[in-house]
Design an enzyme around this catalytic site. Structure first.
Site, PDB file in Angstrom:
ATOM      1  N   VAL A  12       0.834  -1.201   0.000  1.00 30.78           N
ATOM      2  CA  VAL A  12       0.000   0.000   0.000  1.00 30.78           C
ATOM      3  C   VAL A  12       0.870   1.253   0.000  1.00 30.78           C
ATOM      4  O   VAL A  12       0.577   2.229  -0.693  1.00 30.78           O
ATOM      5  CB  VAL A  12      -0.965   0.001   1.203  1.00 30.78           C
ATOM      6  CG1 VAL A  12      -1.718   1.326   1.296  1.00 30.78           C
ATOM      7  CG2 VAL A  12      -1.956  -1.152   1.071  1.00 30.78           C
ATOM      8  N   CYS A  20     -10.880  -1.748   3.309  1.00 30.89           N
ATOM      9  CA  CYS A  20     -10.881  -1.807   1.844  1.00 30.89           C
ATOM     10  C   CYS A  20     -12.254  -2.162   1.263  1.00 30.89           C
ATOM     11  O   CYS A  20     -12.749  -1.492   0.350  1.00 30.89           O
ATOM     12  CB  CYS A  20      -9.830  -2.796   1.364  1.00 30.89           C
ATOM     13  SG  CYS A  20      -9.844  -4.369   2.246  1.00 30.89           S
ATOM     14  N   GLN A  58     -12.526 -11.447  -1.325  1.00 29.95           N
ATOM     15  CA  GLN A  58     -11.413 -10.533  -1.150  1.00 29.95           C
ATOM     16  C   GLN A  58     -10.081 -11.172  -1.555  1.00 29.95           C
ATOM     17  O   GLN A  58      -9.765 -12.296  -1.164  1.00 29.95           O
ATOM     18  CB  GLN A  58     -11.366 -10.035   0.302  1.00 29.95           C
ATOM     19  CG  GLN A  58     -12.612  -9.239   0.646  1.00 29.95           C
ATOM     20  CD  GLN A  58     -12.636  -8.707   2.069  1.00 29.95           C
ATOM     21  OE1 GLN A  58     -13.682  -8.701   2.714  1.00 29.95           O
ATOM     22  NE2 GLN A  58     -11.506  -8.256   2.579  1.00 29.95           N
ATOM     23  N   SER A  86      -4.029  -9.877  -1.621  1.00 30.20           N
ATOM     24  CA  SER A  86      -3.234  -8.675  -1.344  1.00 30.20           C
ATOM     25  C   SER A  86      -3.771  -7.920  -0.145  1.00 30.20           C
ATOM     26  O   SER A  86      -3.053  -7.125   0.463  1.00 30.20           O
ATOM     27  CB  SER A  86      -3.202  -7.755  -2.570  1.00 30.20           C
ATOM     28  OG  SER A  86      -4.505  -7.429  -2.995  1.00 30.20           O
ATOM     29  N   LYS A 130     -16.177  -4.888  10.983  1.00 30.12           N
ATOM     30  CA  LYS A 130     -15.707  -3.598  10.455  1.00 30.12           C
ATOM     31  C   LYS A 130     -16.687  -3.056   9.413  1.00 30.12           C
ATOM     32  O   LYS A 130     -17.012  -1.861   9.402  1.00 30.12           O
ATOM     33  CB  LYS A 130     -14.322  -3.743   9.818  1.00 30.12           C
ATOM     34  CG  LYS A 130     -13.188  -3.990  10.778  1.00 30.12           C
ATOM     35  CD  LYS A 130     -11.915  -4.259   9.973  1.00 30.12           C
ATOM     36  CE  LYS A 130     -10.835  -4.887  10.827  1.00 30.12           C
ATOM     37  NZ  LYS A 130      -9.669  -5.298  10.018  1.00 30.12           N
ATOM     38  N   HIS A 184     -10.947  -6.714  -5.004  1.00 29.89           N
ATOM     39  CA  HIS A 184     -12.016  -7.257  -4.164  1.00 29.89           C
ATOM     40  C   HIS A 184     -13.349  -7.173  -4.898  1.00 29.89           C
ATOM     41  O   HIS A 184     -13.598  -6.225  -5.651  1.00 29.89           O
ATOM     42  CB  HIS A 184     -12.155  -6.453  -2.865  1.00 29.89           C
ATOM     43  CG  HIS A 184     -11.043  -6.658  -1.881  1.00 29.89           C
ATOM     44  ND1 HIS A 184     -10.036  -7.567  -2.055  1.00 29.89           N
ATOM     45  CD2 HIS A 184     -10.809  -6.048  -0.677  1.00 29.89           C
ATOM     46  CE1 HIS A 184      -9.211  -7.516  -1.002  1.00 29.89           C
ATOM     47  NE2 HIS A 184      -9.672  -6.603  -0.160  1.00 29.89           N
TER      48      HIS A 184
END
Length: 340
Positions: free
Chosen positions: A14, A130, A157, A160, A214, A242
């Site tokens: 990232v 994400c 997902q 990565s 989340k 994703h």
């Protein structure tokens, strides 16, 4: 006058993407510093045509920068962010460390840019998870038009999302299987090559995982606390990108045709939705793109005012680095990065 920027965690996937996007979007940086732990000191990373050497974060003077883009994990962020903000810089943090802090704005720029004003409380802005980011970009226009009551989603997902170790494990296992090697899991709980694992992050008492929690809590904070959301998050053998299958219950009627037209006009979205072979987006095709893509827009007849969407995005870009840079752009455009 430009902005003095530091990227903390610059050697990670990232962090590297943040540097790429800062350069691609011509972010007005007067200076760029790349920071990492002592063991990564001296490592080189790319910033456009330039090669930058990583500086040891332990010896860096944070009073010399205005903005820190943080992508070094939650524990590191909890340790360092208070020190950085005390030195006067603003932190845009990619970890989960500050997302649920009521004094820290949690921002998707296409969805709730007005929340950036809250940065003055702690000088921190949190980057959402994400999968939450791409979901919010797609849900926002629908919520504004017809009010979302409930969302049931399954995420697919890529590895990565688990960092470089996850990508390496998929690569190693895939190669190994072809020569009859054991696909022993290390980064994941089970074999990831040619498999799907219905488990991301730690389990909670109610049987949900933290990744699912989340999505629920971040949706409430970003979009609307009244929205009910249920998620099942799975890891799939895809390197980057994703995908989310979202089933949405609305308060007011909205046809698939109307939703398609609305989403086409909405910021950050691209609609690829033809009723033919290949007339939809897949994660592989999202890699390197800024947009969140929506396909398979249908009416769900199992609930009143139901819609179904297929949502795809590059999780290293819109799901992390791009959203952070967009937050930085928003802060700069509002004059919030100026000291004093």
């Amino acid at each position: 006058m430009g902005v003095r920027v530091a990227v903390f965690g610059a050697t990670g996937a990232v962090g590297k993407e943040m540097l790429t996007i800062l350069e691609e979007r011509l972010f007005p940086a007067d200076a760029i510093h790349v920071l990492a732990s002592r063991k990564s000191m001296g490592k080189e990373v790319s910033y456009g045509d330039r090669v930058l050497k990583c500086v040891n974060v332990d010896t860096f003077d944070f009073s010399t920068v205005d903005l820190v883009l943080m992508s070094a994990g939650g524990d590191v962020s909890k340790e360092w962010t208070p020190k950085i903000t005390k030195a006067g810089a603003i932190v845009v943090d990619n970890s989960s460390a500050w997302r649920m802090d009521p004094d820290v704005p949690l921002v998707v720029p296409e969805v709730n840019p007005e929340a950036l004003a809250g940065v003055t409380k702690k000088r921190i802005v949190a980057n959402p998870n994400c999968s939450t980011i791409q979901l919010m970009v797609a849900l926002k226009p629908l919520h504004d038009r017809a009010k979302i009551l409930r969302v049931n989603c399954a995420t697919y997902q890529s590895v990565s999302g688990a960092g470089q170790a996850g990508m390496d494990e998929l690569w190693t296992q895939t190669k190994g299987i072809f020569v009859n090697d054991h696909a022993d899991p290390v980064a994941f709980t089970k074999q990831i090559a040619f498999n799907v694992i219905p488990h991301i992050d730690n389990f909670m008492e109610d049987g949900s995982t933290r990744e699912e929690w989340k999505m629920v809590m971040e949706t409430k904070k970003i979009l609307d606390p009244k929205i009910k959301l249920f998620a099942t998050c799975a890891r799939v053998p895809v390197f980057v990108g994703h995908s989310i299958a979202a089933h949405i219950e609305l308060e007011n009627p909205l046809s698939a045709k109307e939703a398609r037209a609305l989403l086409r006009e909405s910021p950050g979205l691209m609609v690829i939705d033809k009723h033919e072979d290949g007339g939809y987006m897949t994660p592989v095709e999202s890699v390197g793109e800024f947009a969140t893509f929506v396909s398979r827009i249908r009416e769900d007849p199992t609930v009143e005012n139901g819609l179904a969407l297929w949502i795809v995005a590059d999780n290293l870009r819109k799901g992390a680095a791009l959203n952070a840079v967009q937050i930085a752009e928003g802060l700069n455009n509002r004059g919030l990065l100026k000291r004093g």
